[in-house]
Design an enzyme around this catalytic site. Structure first.
Site, PDB file in Angstrom:
ATOM      1  CE  LYS A  94     -25.411  -0.406  -7.180  1.00 19.46           C
ATOM      2  NZ  LYS A  94     -24.726  -0.410  -5.867  1.00 19.46           N
TER       3      LYS A  94
ATOM      4  NE  ARG B 156     -32.044  -1.889   1.112  1.00 18.80           N
ATOM      5  CZ  ARG B 156     -30.902  -1.237   0.886  1.00 18.80           C
ATOM      6  NH1 ARG B 156     -30.652  -0.705  -0.302  1.00 18.80           N
ATOM      7  NH2 ARG B 156     -29.986  -1.119   1.822  1.00 18.80           N
TER       8      ARG B 156
ATOM      9  CB  THR C 135     -24.319  -2.658   1.466  1.00 16.70           C
ATOM     10  OG1 THR C 135     -25.579  -2.129   1.863  1.00 16.70           O
ATOM     11  CG2 THR C 135     -23.608  -1.680   0.557  1.00 16.70           C
TER      12      THR C 135
ATOM     13  NE  ARG D 103     -26.393  -5.099  -3.244  1.00 16.68           N
ATOM     14  CZ  ARG D 103     -26.847  -4.041  -2.576  1.00 16.68           C
ATOM     15  NH1 ARG D 103     -27.223  -4.162  -1.306  1.00 16.68           N
ATOM     16  NH2 ARG D 103     -26.936  -2.864  -3.163  1.00 16.68           N
TER      17      ARG D 103
ATOM     18  CG  ASN E  89     -23.277  -3.399  -4.293  1.00 14.24           C
ATOM     19  OD1 ASN E  89     -23.423  -2.767  -5.342  1.00 14.24           O
ATOM     20  ND2 ASN E  89     -23.495  -2.853  -3.111  1.00 14.24           N
TER      21      ASN E  89
ATOM     22  CG  HIS F  69     -30.044   1.336  -6.307  1.00 13.65           C
ATOM     23  ND1 HIS F  69     -29.698   1.898  -5.100  1.00 13.65           N
ATOM     24  CD2 HIS F  69     -31.281   1.814  -6.603  1.00 13.65           C
ATOM     25  CE1 HIS F  69     -30.687   2.696  -4.700  1.00 13.65           C
ATOM     26  NE2 HIS F  69     -31.651   2.657  -5.595  1.00 13.65           N
TER      27      HIS F  69
HETATM   28  P1  ATP Z   1     -27.570   0.811  -3.082  1.00 11.74           P
HETATM   29  O1  ATP Z   1     -28.014   2.210  -2.631  1.00 11.74           O
HETATM   30  O2  ATP Z   1     -26.621   0.856  -4.265  1.00 11.74           O
HETATM   31  O3  ATP Z   1     -28.738  -0.109  -3.233  1.00 11.74           O
HETATM   32  P2  ATP Z   1     -27.064   0.164  -0.390  1.00 11.74           P
HETATM   33  O4  ATP Z   1     -28.325   0.912  -0.108  1.00 11.74           O
HETATM   34  O5  ATP Z   1     -26.988  -1.250   0.059  1.00 11.74           O
HETATM   35  O6  ATP Z   1     -26.710   0.166  -1.921  1.00 11.74           O
HETATM   36  P3  ATP Z   1     -25.576   2.542   0.303  1.00 11.74           P
HETATM   37  O7  ATP Z   1     -25.105   2.820   1.689  1.00 11.74           O
HETATM   38  O8  ATP Z   1     -26.727   3.306  -0.199  1.00 11.74           O
HETATM   39  O9  ATP Z   1     -25.812   0.961   0.197  1.00 11.74           O
HETATM   40  O10 ATP Z   1     -24.311   2.723  -0.664  1.00 11.74           O
HETATM   41  C1  ATP Z   1     -24.491   2.908  -2.065  1.00 11.74           C
HETATM   42  C2  ATP Z   1     -23.459   2.120  -2.824  1.00 11.74           C
HETATM   43  O11 ATP Z   1     -22.170   2.695  -2.606  1.00 11.74           O
HETATM   44  C3  ATP Z   1     -23.290   0.668  -2.386  1.00 11.74           C
HETATM   45  O12 ATP Z   1     -24.203  -0.188  -2.992  1.00 11.74           O
HETATM   46  C4  ATP Z   1     -21.869   0.369  -2.806  1.00 11.74           C
HETATM   47  O13 ATP Z   1     -21.796   0.087  -4.209  1.00 11.74           O
HETATM   48  C5  ATP Z   1     -21.175   1.685  -2.543  1.00 11.74           C
HETATM   49  N1  ATP Z   1     -20.564   1.769  -1.206  1.00 11.74           N
HETATM   50  C6  ATP Z   1     -21.184   2.115  -0.051  1.00 11.74           C
HETATM   51  N2  ATP Z   1     -20.336   2.167   0.987  1.00 11.74           N
HETATM   52  C7  ATP Z   1     -19.122   1.847   0.476  1.00 11.74           C
HETATM   53  C8  ATP Z   1     -17.796   1.742   1.036  1.00 11.74           C
HETATM   54  N3  ATP Z   1     -17.576   2.014   2.309  1.00 11.74           N
HETATM   55  N4  ATP Z   1     -16.793   1.384   0.209  1.00 11.74           N
HETATM   56  C9  ATP Z   1     -17.005   1.132  -1.090  1.00 11.74           C
HETATM   57  N5  ATP Z   1     -18.210   1.235  -1.689  1.00 11.74           N
HETATM   58  C10 ATP Z   1     -19.265   1.581  -0.915  1.00 11.74           C
HETATM   59 MG    MG Z   2     -28.645   2.862  -0.802  1.00 14.68          MG
END
Ligand code: ATP
Ligand code: MG
Length: 198
Positions: free
Chosen positions: A11, A120, A126, A137, A157, A160
């Site tokens: 990112k 992952r 996350t 992360r 973070n 992705h």
């Molecule tokens: P990614 O899809 O980016 O790999 P992830 O699968 O760990 O991350 P997701 O639930 O898919 O998490 O959320 C996508 C992205 O949205 C997160 O990586 C984070 O940057 C952001 N995000 C998710 N939930 C929140 C939240 N509650 N507040 C702020 N940002 C969030």
């Molecule tokens: Mg995700």
């Protein structure tokens, strides 16, 4: 045998902090094969298509905020004016579009046995503050939900990674065309797996 492909992208915070090389080596050193890579400015349309437009996804993301706020005794309504997880999830998706357009992003398709799960694991939780040391992360960020939400932005973070094999297929098709993906043998493959996997 379950040879899989998955998608990651670094990112804009990772790109702008000069972490591309360090992150790429983590995947290389674990033995995963890079079968595609590119460095691009992501369009708004691609970002919208990348994160699922489903109620379940919005709810999961919004609920993450509500759970974190409850744990810390904070009131999410002060920031969002609402406490419906689906609506909060939609607001966060809007923030993601700005975040992912801050700079180019660095995408890779990685291949290996059961690699969706392995990747992952290497990325970590996350929420950076909860990601274990040793993960990407955990080692390169410490952002938290309440700080991010107070600043009207998503968690920064670094990386992705696709969550499931189905999501990986969808994301690889979204960001890469077939002629951008390559088949070749890594020198250490036969030693890592004992035999060639298919
Ligand atoms: P990614 O899809 O980016 O790999 P992830 O699968 O760990 O991350 P997701 O639930 O898919 O998490 O959320 C996508 C992205 O949205 C997160 O990586 C984070 O940057 C952001 N995000 C998710 N939930 C929140 C939240 N509650 N507040 C702020 N940002 C969030
Ligand atoms: Mg995700």
């Amino acid at each position: 045998m379950n040879k899989q492909r998955t998608l990651i992208f670094i990112k804009p915070d990772g790109v702008q902090r000069g972490l591309i090389g360090k992150i790429v080596s983590r995947f290389e050193q674990v033995g995963l094969k890079i079968v595609g890579l590119k460095f691009i400015f992501a369009s708004k349309e691609k970002i919208i298509a990348h994160y699922p437009e489903t109620e379940a996804w919005f709810r999961k993301v919004g609920q993450r905020t509500l759970t974190n706020y409850a744990k810390k005794g904070l009131d999410a309504k002060k920031i969002f004016k609402i406490d419906d997880p689906v609506e909060i999830g939609k607001i966060i998706k809007g923030w993601l579009i700005n975040y992912l357009q801050e700079s180019p992003i660095f995408l890779m398709v990685l291949e290996g046995y059961d690699c969706v799960e392995t990747v992952r694991k290497l990325c970590g939780e996350t929420i950076p503050a909860l990601a274990l040391a040793g993960t990407i992360r955990g080692d390169f960020s410490h952002d938290s939900i309440d700080l991010a939400n107070e600043q009207n932005r998503p968690l920064r973070n670094v990386i992705h990674a696709s969550e499931t094999p189905e999501e990986a297929k969808k994301e690889i098709n979204l960001w890469f065309s077939q002629n951008e993906l390559f088949d070749y043998e890594r020198a250490d493959e036969r030693f890592m797996y004992g035999k060639k996997i298919s």
